[in-house]
Write a protein that holds these residues in place. Structure first.
Motif, PDB file in Angstrom:
ATOM      1  N   UNK A  86     -58.699  -7.321 118.255  1.00 31.97           N
ATOM      2  CA  UNK A  86     -58.172  -8.796 118.552  1.00 31.97           C
ATOM      3  C   UNK A  86     -59.453  -9.793 118.390  1.00 31.97           C
ATOM      4  N   UNK A  87     -60.558  -9.158 118.054  1.00 35.97           N
ATOM      5  CA  UNK A  87     -61.770 -10.250 117.571  1.00 35.97           C
ATOM      6  C   UNK A  87     -61.581 -10.532 116.366  1.00 35.97           C
ATOM      7  N   UNK A  88     -61.723 -12.117 115.799  1.00 36.96           N
ATOM      8  CA  UNK A  88     -61.862 -12.347 114.504  1.00 36.96           C
ATOM      9  C   UNK A  88     -62.919 -11.689 113.741  1.00 36.96           C
ATOM     10  N   UNK A  89     -62.860 -11.346 112.621  1.00 35.65           N
ATOM     11  CA  UNK A  89     -63.971 -10.826 111.848  1.00 35.65           C
ATOM     12  C   UNK A  89     -64.029 -11.093 110.274  1.00 35.65           C
ATOM     13  N   UNK A  90     -64.917 -11.072 109.601  1.00 36.69           N
ATOM     14  CA  UNK A  90     -64.901 -11.120 108.124  1.00 36.69           C
ATOM     15  C   UNK A  90     -65.592  -9.585 107.693  1.00 36.69           C
ATOM     16  N   UNK A  91     -64.881  -8.956 106.653  1.00 33.10           N
ATOM     17  CA  UNK A  91     -65.590  -7.708 106.071  1.00 33.10           C
ATOM     18  C   UNK A  91     -66.230  -8.342 104.861  1.00 33.10           C
ATOM     19  N   UNK A  92     -67.411  -8.038 104.690  1.00 31.66           N
ATOM     20  CA  UNK A  92     -68.345  -8.192 103.590  1.00 31.66           C
ATOM     21  C   UNK A  92     -67.606  -7.644 102.357  1.00 31.66           C
ATOM     22  N   UNK A  93     -67.548  -8.543 101.259  1.00 29.92           N
ATOM     23  CA  UNK A  93     -67.188  -7.685 100.035  1.00 29.92           C
ATOM     24  C   UNK A  93     -68.109  -6.768  99.300  1.00 29.92           C
ATOM     25  N   UNK A  94     -69.131  -6.736  99.607  1.00 29.84           N
ATOM     26  CA  UNK A  94     -70.139  -5.753  99.236  1.00 29.84           C
ATOM     27  C   UNK A  94     -70.082  -4.332  99.754  1.00 29.84           C
ATOM     28  N   UNK A  95     -70.464  -4.119 101.015  1.00 26.41           N
ATOM     29  CA  UNK A  95     -70.725  -2.945 101.708  1.00 26.41           C
ATOM     30  C   UNK A  95     -69.619  -2.812 102.714  1.00 26.41           C
ATOM     31  N   UNK A  96     -68.690  -3.635 103.060  1.00 20.26           N
ATOM     32  CA  UNK A  96     -67.928  -3.901 103.886  1.00 20.26           C
ATOM     33  C   UNK A  96     -67.998  -3.610 105.390  1.00 20.26           C
ATOM     34  N   UNK A  97     -69.243  -4.279 106.048  1.00 21.64           N
ATOM     35  CA  UNK A  97     -69.657  -4.320 107.199  1.00 21.64           C
ATOM     36  C   UNK A  97     -68.769  -5.590 107.686  1.00 21.64           C
ATOM     37  N   UNK A  98     -68.290  -5.415 108.926  1.00 20.82           N
ATOM     38  CA  UNK A  98     -67.435  -6.563 109.629  1.00 20.82           C
ATOM     39  C   UNK A  98     -68.416  -7.232 110.350  1.00 20.82           C
ATOM     40  N   UNK A  99     -68.252  -8.573 110.390  1.00 16.70           N
ATOM     41  CA  UNK A  99     -69.149  -9.516 111.237  1.00 16.70           C
ATOM     42  C   UNK A  99     -68.083 -10.234 112.105  1.00 16.70           C
ATOM     43  N   UNK A 100     -68.217 -10.357 113.506  1.00 17.56           N
ATOM     44  CA  UNK A 100     -67.584 -11.276 114.273  1.00 17.56           C
ATOM     45  C   UNK A 100     -67.683 -12.639 114.120  1.00 17.56           C
ATOM     46  N   UNK A 101     -66.681 -13.263 113.880  1.00 12.57           N
ATOM     47  CA  UNK A 101     -66.742 -14.639 113.505  1.00 12.57           C
ATOM     48  C   UNK A 101     -67.168 -15.571 114.766  1.00 12.57           C
ATOM     49  N   UNK A 102     -66.813 -15.146 116.097  1.00 14.23           N
ATOM     50  CA  UNK A 102     -67.213 -15.817 117.209  1.00 14.23           C
ATOM     51  C   UNK A 102     -68.719 -15.657 117.358  1.00 14.23           C
ATOM     52  N   UNK A 103     -69.225 -14.605 117.110  1.00 20.25           N
ATOM     53  CA  UNK A 103     -70.542 -14.222 117.572  1.00 20.25           C
ATOM     54  C   UNK A 103     -71.575 -13.982 116.498  1.00 20.25           C
ATOM     55  N   UNK A 104     -71.257 -13.673 115.395  1.00 19.01           N
ATOM     56  CA  UNK A 104     -71.983 -13.374 114.150  1.00 19.01           C
ATOM     57  C   UNK A 104     -72.474 -11.797 114.228  1.00 19.01           C
ATOM     58  N   UNK A 105     -71.899 -11.092 115.268  1.00 21.13           N
ATOM     59  CA  UNK A 105     -72.562  -9.706 115.396  1.00 21.13           C
ATOM     60  C   UNK A 105     -71.899  -8.683 114.399  1.00 21.13           C
ATOM     61  N   UNK A 106     -72.673  -7.860 113.930  1.00 21.84           N
ATOM     62  CA  UNK A 106     -72.089  -7.020 113.038  1.00 21.84           C
ATOM     63  C   UNK A 106     -71.674  -5.868 113.789  1.00 21.84           C
ATOM     64  N   UNK A 107     -70.374  -5.330 113.465  1.00 18.75           N
ATOM     65  CA  UNK A 107     -69.513  -4.599 114.449  1.00 18.75           C
ATOM     66  C   UNK A 107     -69.975  -3.279 114.162  1.00 18.75           C
ATOM     67  N   UNK A 108     -70.765  -2.771 112.800  1.00 23.33           N
ATOM     68  CA  UNK A 108     -70.969  -1.499 112.577  1.00 23.33           C
ATOM     69  C   UNK A 108     -72.552  -1.233 112.859  1.00 23.33           C
TER      70      UNK A 108
END
Length: 130
Positions: A86-108
């Motif tokens: 339920x948290x909006x994220x973007x997956x980096x196109x390089x190494x695929x880490x997910x960043x939360x769009x609301x906070x900028x925190x990397x999920x991994x």
């Protein structure tokens, strides 16, 4: 961190955005909302910073650093957006880490955080504060 409420055209969705950017920064017009396809991102140069701006399917906007600290490339605006739990994220196109769009925190890697920026929709135009 403080919360900034987006302003929106009548009938448009409004979503609060958490920002770690300097709130005394300058607001800059970036583009028309129609220039950003739903569920995609674009990169804008705002006050000398590359900022990735994402438009969700409901016209909610998010703005984060475009720089991916794990790869060292300015590519996050080209990442795939979605949600994790339920948290909006973007997956980096390089190494695929997910960043939360609301906070900028990397999920991994919770120790990695991107700067987020206040973003508003004003009369069909996208504005970012940096």
């Amino acid at each position: 961190m403080s919360q900034v409420q987006q302003t929106a055209a009548p009938g448009a969705a409004v979503q609060p955005q958490i920002s770690s950017a300097d709130l005394a920064g300058t607001w800059q017009h970036v583009c028309a909302l129609e220039d950003i396809w739903p569920n995609t991102g674009v990169c804008a140069l705002v006050e000398g910073r590359q900022i990735a701006i994402f438009r969700m399917h409901d016209d909610v906007l998010y703005a984060i650093d475009n720089h991916d600290p794990h790869s060292g490339a300015n590519v996050l605006s080209r990442g795939i957006i979605g949600d994790l739990g339920g948290e909006p994220v973007v997956a980096s196109p390089i190494y695929k880490q997910h960043y939360q769009l609301r906070t900028g925190i990397c999920v991994e890697d919770a120790g990695t955080r991107l700067t987020t920026y206040p973003v508003e929709l004003r009369n069909g135009a996208v504005w970012v504060q940096a």
